[in-house]
Structures are given as C-alpha cells and as structure tokens.
Design an enzyme around this catalytic site. Structure first.
Site, PDB file in Angstrom:
ATOM      1  N   SER A 243     -32.537  12.830 -40.946  1.00  0.00           N
ATOM      2  CA  SER A 243     -31.620  12.038 -41.754  1.00  0.00           C
ATOM      3  C   SER A 243     -32.173  11.796 -43.143  1.00  0.00           C
ATOM      4  O   SER A 243     -33.379  11.783 -43.365  1.00  0.00           O
ATOM      5  CB  SER A 243     -31.317  10.715 -41.043  1.00  0.00           C
ATOM      6  OG  SER A 243     -31.987   9.664 -41.684  1.00  0.00           O
ATOM      7  N   LYS A 244     -31.269  11.628 -44.048  1.00  0.00           N
ATOM      8  CA  LYS A 244     -31.614  11.400 -45.439  1.00  0.00           C
ATOM      9  C   LYS A 244     -32.562  10.198 -45.568  1.00  0.00           C
ATOM     10  O   LYS A 244     -33.455  10.176 -46.396  1.00  0.00           O
ATOM     11  CB  LYS A 244     -30.315  11.167 -46.213  1.00  0.00           C
ATOM     12  CG  LYS A 244     -30.478  10.927 -47.689  1.00  0.00           C
ATOM     13  CD  LYS A 244     -30.707  12.215 -48.444  1.00  0.00           C
ATOM     14  CE  LYS A 244     -30.810  11.964 -49.940  1.00  0.00           C
ATOM     15  NZ  LYS A 244     -31.423  13.067 -50.653  1.00  0.00           N
ATOM     16  N   ARG A 245     -32.337   9.221 -44.706  1.00  0.00           N
ATOM     17  CA  ARG A 245     -33.127   7.993 -44.793  1.00  0.00           C
ATOM     18  C   ARG A 245     -34.621   8.232 -44.526  1.00  0.00           C
ATOM     19  O   ARG A 245     -35.470   7.563 -45.060  1.00  0.00           O
ATOM     20  CB  ARG A 245     -32.594   6.936 -43.820  1.00  0.00           C
ATOM     21  CG  ARG A 245     -31.690   5.928 -44.514  1.00  0.00           C
ATOM     22  CD  ARG A 245     -30.916   5.146 -43.501  1.00  0.00           C
ATOM     23  NE  ARG A 245     -29.894   5.980 -42.878  1.00  0.00           N
ATOM     24  CZ  ARG A 245     -29.574   5.936 -41.591  1.00  0.00           C
ATOM     25  NH1 ARG A 245     -30.191   5.118 -40.780  1.00  0.00           N
ATOM     26  NH2 ARG A 245     -28.626   6.701 -41.120  1.00  0.00           N
TER      27      ARG A 245
ATOM     28  N   GLY B 152     -36.297  10.710 -45.411  1.00  0.00           N
ATOM     29  CA  GLY B 152     -36.944  11.555 -46.415  1.00  0.00           C
ATOM     30  C   GLY B 152     -35.971  12.609 -46.887  1.00  0.00           C
ATOM     31  O   GLY B 152     -34.844  12.284 -47.201  1.00  0.00           O
TER      32      GLY B 152
ATOM     33  N   ASP C 231     -32.937  18.831 -51.933  1.00  0.00           N
ATOM     34  CA  ASP C 231     -34.318  18.371 -51.735  1.00  0.00           C
ATOM     35  C   ASP C 231     -35.215  19.544 -51.376  1.00  0.00           C
ATOM     36  O   ASP C 231     -36.347  19.640 -51.829  1.00  0.00           O
ATOM     37  CB  ASP C 231     -34.402  17.332 -50.605  1.00  0.00           C
ATOM     38  CG  ASP C 231     -33.653  16.059 -50.947  1.00  0.00           C
ATOM     39  OD1 ASP C 231     -33.636  15.686 -52.126  1.00  0.00           O
ATOM     40  OD2 ASP C 231     -33.071  15.453 -50.025  1.00  0.00           O
TER      41      ASP C 231
END
Ligand code: GLU
Length: 469
Positions: free
Chosen positions: A246-248, A250, A256
């Site tokens: 998940s984005k959270r 990293g 990215d």
C-alpha cells in the site's frame, strides 16, 4: 468483439496493483483482437486531486499500455469521464424507480446514525414504501434525497467468476446501496454497471474487493434487461503474507518505482507475473510476448507477494539490453552529482556501468568513485584479502607510473607482480587505489586509465607518490 476497460479513480498516483489490472485488461483485449478502454471514475468529488487524470494517462503511456478509447483519444461511447455523464445515470436511475428496483430515500444522516447505534447493520428500507404523492411533495419542498437500490429481502444469487469459480451471495447479506447520491452523482455501485453496459464491455477485470458485491450489480443488469459481462476478479499484490502493498507503507506507485530507477517495461514484465503465469518457465517477456501468451487460466486465485529484489534482477536484464546511447542519456543526470566538469570520458563510463547496475539509481553509487581521489585515506592501500600494506604501495608507486606509460598496461602490471614476487591481485589492488582512491570501481586499472585519460592518470599517480613520501 472483446472489449475490456481500466476504470481508475483519479487519486493522484497509479498504484502498481492498478497498473497490473490495466495490464491484464489490455492483454486480454489484445490477445483476442479486441479493444481496451480507459474510463475515469471521478464521481467522488471529495477525493479529487488536481492533475490526477494526467498522471494516469502518462503512466499508462510510459508502461506501453495504449488504450483504444478514452479521454484524449475519444471513441463512440464517450464521454469516458464519469463526472461528465451525470444525466445518463439519472435517466437509468429513474427507469429503475419506475420498475421498483430502486427508490427515493429521504432519511437524514441523524436517522441513519441512530439506526446503526441501535444495532442495525444495514439500511432498513424505511423509505421504500413512501407514496408517489409524498415523494413528489418532499422533492418539491427541496428535501435532500438519495436513490437506493431495492435488493430482494430473501433469496440468493450466483454468478461465475473466471478466476474464483461460482460465487453465491445471499440477498439478506446485501444492503440497499445508494445508487445516486444527494449531489446527483452516481456511486461506483451504480456507475460501473451503466458504463460497462453502455461502453459495450464484454469482460470486466477488476480487484477482488468487488467479488462479493457483483451480485448486486448483476441485479441491476437483470432489472435493466442487459447482458452481464464476464467477470475476472484479481487478488491484490501483497507486501507480505498479511498486508497489501500500500501507498501508506512507502512506495507502491508506478512513478515511485520509476524514481527508484526501474525501467517501465521491466516493471510491466514483473507485475505481469505477479498473479499470472505463462505456464512455462519464462520470466522475461516483452509486451508482444505477453499479448501472445496471456490467458485466463494462467490467472492465480491466490495473492502474490511483491519481491523488489526479483524485480531488480529483471530490471538489470532490461538495462543491459538498452541501446548504449539511451543508457548514456539516462545515466547522465546521475553523473552530474560528481563535478560534471571532470574531464573524463562519460560515454565510456556509461559503457562500463551498463552491465554493472540493476536499477538506474545504482549509477549514483557506482559512479561515486569519481569523487574519491581527492584526499582519500592512505589506509585504503591496506587490504586483508590481498595482504597489501601502505609500505607495499610506497615501494610500487614508481613502477605504477612506469606501467601507465607502457604500451600494454595489464602486461606491465603482470610483469611487475612477477618481478616483485607479488600476486597479480596485490599489484592490481594497489594500482587501482593509487589511481582512483576508491576500493570499488567499474573495471580495473586499465579501464580507469582509459576513462581518465593517460595524462590525468599520471597526474594522479604522481600526486599519490607525493603523499606516500
Ligand atoms: N474505480 C474503481 C477503483 O478504482 C474501479 C473498479 C473497477 O474496475 O470496476 O477501484
């Protein structure tokens, strides 16, 4: 004709899992001579992020996932942005109200909150039986309302998912979801059905989070007299056995990974294999090869764990295959960190590095030796493996200078080792340190002399000689 779609919400980045959904939908369409459509699902105006649609479009473009219809490209089923289709949804919502499959609901937030406080797990159909007159009056009075789907109170529904097999859901476990919100916008639960039908989507490929709500959507297809699409639900990409990537936590966005130095096609190749396998042991597949061998029966029912080390390895294969000119162009910005005015053959440096990096950002570390020479610690001459010492360096430095002037550097260094009764590795170590001040360089002494040029190599060796006095 097969028609698939990718229907992202513009959140400001394209998650690697979303990219994989897009990829599978694209591969399936192309494999079957069909069309791939991009639809932007932006009906949640509160989550709107400026520039988010462009981020998606640019990511798909970089990944080589080209859509046949969609924003900026056009097509017969547009507009392809949901917020521009408001009237279309309202028309079908009214039709569903007429047929009794949907109804107006005027319940206030407070009433709903109270209902849940008292233990209700779903909406209690409170507004289902309002009279036509009452509905008209309340709308005329300007009362806020939503439109809800009228789910049967009993019974169940089964459908076939191409990945998960037959899926059955009891209606009692489904809620009368909102189809049209009080701002007139549809919810995902409604818009996905209307759009998939009107856009002629034959195969609906999306995340597994929709597996159990699909029976609700099927009720809408049935109520509207429309054919249901074929469904393929995909397991998420996991960070480990417990957590989704998940984005959270990293970096989970496509961009990215580009920033981390991965090449778009390597990412695409890697994620293609996260949830699908080509049934042979191939791991490196071009987009054309993926199109050729993509099939539904290779899709996995279990989720896959993202392995960045593996993706780095795959990326290194793509880096090696880059046109040298292209690699050089990509590498240049990294060299800029190390006094760009150094008179070295940067093109040759790229040649040395291309086979030595896994991801482009490795270039930065691999090129760090460029700045190592000034003021390096003489203790670097001491190497345990080679049993070298600073004294040894002192003794060899004149010969190193002479070897640099010899027509064949490597032969000269070999002869030097022989003459002094040393191992070749010992001489090479001392030579490399004396020339670069770095323990790790891409290539040995000969390559370094070629890189810096003979005059600079000699200047360096003489400077070291001074320091060793
Ligand atoms: N907008 C939905 C999402 O981003 C799309 C789901 C679908 O593909 O139907 O999750």
């Amino acid at each position: 004709m097969v028609r698939t779609r990718f229907a992202p919400s513009p959140t400001g980045y394209l998650h690697i899992g979303g990219l994989r959904t897009a990829l599978y939908a694209y591969l399936y369409a192309k494999k079957n001579g069909g069309k791939f459509i991009l639809r932007i699902e932006d009906t949640d105006r509160t989550r709107e992020v400026a520039g988010a649609v462009d981020i998606i479009i640019s990511a798909l473009d970089k990944a080589g996932i080209h859509y046949d219809e969609g924003p900026g490209v056009g097509g017969d089923c547009g507009p392809y942005v949901q917020s521009e289709r408001k009237e279309i949804y309202l028309k079908y919502a009214r039709q569903l109200i007429e047929s009794g499959d949907a109804y107006y609901c005027f319940c206030s937030k407070e009433r709903l909150a109270e209902m849940h406080e008292k233990g209700a797990t779903k909406y209690d159909k409170h507004c289902l039986h309002l009279s036509k007159q009452e509905i008209q009056d309340r709308i005329a009075r300007g009362e806020q309302y939503v439109i809800r789907q009228n789910i049967p109170e009993s019974g169940s529904s089964t459908y076939h998912d191409e990945v998960f097999g037959d899926v059955t859901v009891d209606f009692k476990d489904l809620e009368d979801n909102i189809l049209i919100k009080s701002d007139g916008m549809p919810t995902y639960n409604f818009a996905n059905v209307i759009d998939d039908h009107l856009m002629g989507i034959t195969h609906c490929i999306r995340g597994v989070e929709y597996l159990m709500s699909t029976p609700k959507y099927n009720l809408l297809y049935d109520a509207l007299g429309w054919e249901r699409p074929v469904y393929m639900h995909l397991q998420p990409i996991m960070r480990d056995s417990q957590h989704k990537l998940s984005k959270r936590d990293g970096d989970a966005g496509f961009e990215d990974f580009l920033k981390k130095g991965f090449l778009p096609h390597a990412i695409v190749n890697y994620i293609a294999l996260l949830g699908w396998n080509p049934k042979d042991n191939r791991e490196k597949l071009s987009m054309d090869e993926l199109v050729q061998c993509f099939s539904i029966d290779g899709l996995q029912k279990s989720s896959s764990i993202f392995d960045e080390t593996k993706m780095r390895w795959l990326n290194s294969l793509y880096v090696k295959e880059l046109d040298p000119e292209e690699f050089h162009k990509l590498a240049m910005p990294y060299y800029a960190e190390y006094c760009p005015n150094k008179k070295i053959d940067y093109r040759y440096l790229s040649e040395l590095l291309q086979s030595r990096v896994e991801v482009l950002t490795d270039i930065k570390e691999r090129a760090a030796f460029l700045d190592a020479f000034d003021n390096f610690d003489l203790g670097l001459f001491v190497n345990k493996k080679w049993k070298t010492t600073v004294d040894m360096a002192k003794e060899l430095i004149d010969d190193c200078v002479a070897a640099t002037d010899a027509p064949e550097l490597n032969t000269a260094l070999e002869q030097l080792a022989e003459k002094k009764g040393l191992k070749k590795g010992q001489v090479l170590w001392i030579y490399r340190i004396a020339l670069t001040g770095a323990a790790a360089t891409p290539g040995g002494g000969e390559e370094m002399v070629k890189l810096f040029g003979k005059p600079e190599a000699l200047r360096r060796l003489k400077a070291v000689k001074e320091r060793l006095k």
